[in-house]
Write a protein that holds these residues in place. Structure first.
Motif, PDB file in Angstrom:
ATOM      1  N   GLU A 157     -12.389   3.610   2.525  1.00 36.48           N
ATOM      2  CA  GLU A 157     -11.965   3.593   3.937  1.00 36.48           C
ATOM      3  C   GLU A 157     -12.307   4.938   4.545  1.00 36.48           C
ATOM      4  O   GLU A 157     -11.564   5.487   5.353  1.00 36.48           O
ATOM      5  N   GLU A 163       0.842  -1.197   0.000  1.00 40.55           N
ATOM      6  CA  GLU A 163       0.000   0.000   0.000  1.00 40.55           C
ATOM      7  C   GLU A 163       0.879   1.249   0.000  1.00 40.55           C
ATOM      8  O   GLU A 163       1.823   1.351   0.780  1.00 40.55           O
ATOM      9  N   ASP A 185      -3.640   4.164  -2.418  1.00 40.92           N
ATOM     10  CA  ASP A 185      -4.584   4.842  -1.541  1.00 40.92           C
ATOM     11  C   ASP A 185      -4.582   6.318  -1.942  1.00 40.92           C
ATOM     12  O   ASP A 185      -3.551   6.985  -1.876  1.00 40.92           O
ATOM     13  N   HIS A 193      -3.491   8.810   0.707  1.00 42.20           N
ATOM     14  CA  HIS A 193      -2.060   8.703   1.006  1.00 42.20           C
ATOM     15  C   HIS A 193      -1.186   9.315  -0.079  1.00 42.20           C
ATOM     16  O   HIS A 193      -0.259  10.058   0.232  1.00 42.20           O
ATOM     17  N   HIS A 199      -7.560   2.163  -2.728  1.00 41.08           N
ATOM     18  CA  HIS A 199      -8.302   2.578  -1.546  1.00 41.08           C
ATOM     19  C   HIS A 199      -8.822   3.964  -1.885  1.00 41.08           C
ATOM     20  O   HIS A 199      -8.028   4.854  -2.223  1.00 41.08           O
TER      21      HIS A 199
END
Ligand SMILES: [Zn+2]
Ligand SMILES: [Zn+2]
Length: 286
Positions: A263, A150, A184, A187, A221
């Motif tokens: 998420e 990730e 993600d 992120h 994500h």
């Protein structure tokens, strides 16, 4: 002639409290076609054992819900790049148990945070992660689960916030370990990759392709970000309610068929709405 529409693989990180199968039913209830979940308590070292009864309930739930491309998220305690030998040993042990649970439940992906340098250097950390992963070569081939690195926000001393880190690990272990990448959105944005517009996405994807290779992009994500571009702070916001904005998510839904997992912070009722919005984007394309 009407072209058959591709199934949209979209879900959220649902709760496995009361048994892994519960996460599948929670997903079904919000209109998801896949889920991410924790196979064990993410804040405890001691991994959970999945017994026969739970496995049967899981298999029944799988056929009842029709969920596919299921993803496990590893424990937050695991650091496969730790310079502390004791912590490293514990981490590798916990990760092995995690892989075994993934194999037992036959999940498609095991998503994990690469690691954190803590008191060591980034280079040492990356090398330790590579060694840790290679030490699991025999185990990973005993099931069908693909490991996914990730991308991180780069909070604290965590590595994996730039595509160079991810690319280095991936290229050292591929061929030995079934491995790919989960991007993600919160992120990478917090890490400094702009994805707010079509043009920004194109540039970011070019970077991804140069250092990692687009063929290794296996999942997303989906999270908006409370913090700004390059802040290196990991705080998820609801889709469209953060600094990234809706255009980014429209782009993803119309350009990528890879599985996608929410998420975002507000749980099932909000996820249901987000899934509806995101599905609409994908369907507009057809
Ligand atoms: Zn994530
Ligand atoms: Zn995060």
């Amino acid at each position: 002639m009407q072209e058959q529409m591709k199934k949209i693989i979209l879900g959220a990180h649902t709760s496995a409290a009361g048994g892994a199968h519960k996460a599948l039913y929670e997903g079904k209830a919000i209109g998801a076609t896949t889920i991410q979940f924790f196979t064990s308590n993410q804040k405890r070292w001691k991994g959970r054992t999945i017994d026969k009864e739970e496995l049967l309930a899981w298999e029944k739930a799988l056929s009842e819900t029709g969920m596919t491309q299921i993803m496990s998220h590893d424990s937050y305690l695991i650091n496969l790049g730790s310079p502390d030998l004791e912590l490293l040993t514990k981490s590798k042990e916990a990760f092995r148990r995690e892989i075994e649970r993934c194999h037992l439940l036959n999940v498609s992906f095991l998503n994990f945070h690469p690691g954190a340098a803590t008191s060591g250097t980034i280079e040492e950390c990356l090398e330790t992660i590579v060694d840790s992963l290679l030490s699991m070569e025999n185990l990973v081939h005993q099931g069908k689960t693909k490991l996914l690195l990730e991308t991180t926000a780069g909070q604290g001393t965590s590595v994996g916030y730039c595509f160079e880190h991810i690319g280095m690990i991936l290229h050292e272990v591929k061929g030995h370990i079934p491995i790919g990448v989960c991007v993600d959105t919160c992120h990478i944005f917090a890490a400094g990759y702009d994805i707010r517009t079509k043009e920004a996405w194109r540039k970011t994807l070019k970077e991804f392709d140069r250092h990692i290779g687009l063929e290794h992009l296996n999942a997303f994500h989906l999270n908006d970000s409370v913090k700004d571009l390059g802040s290196r702070v990991d705080r998820h916001a609801d889709i469209g309610a953060g600094k990234i904005g809706l255009e980014c998510f429209r782009y993803i839904m119309t350009h990528f068929d890879q599985p996608k997992y929410l998420e975002t912070p507000n749980g099932p009722p909000r996820w249901k709405d987000e899934i509806t919005i995101l599905r609409k984007y994908a369907e507009e394309k057809n």
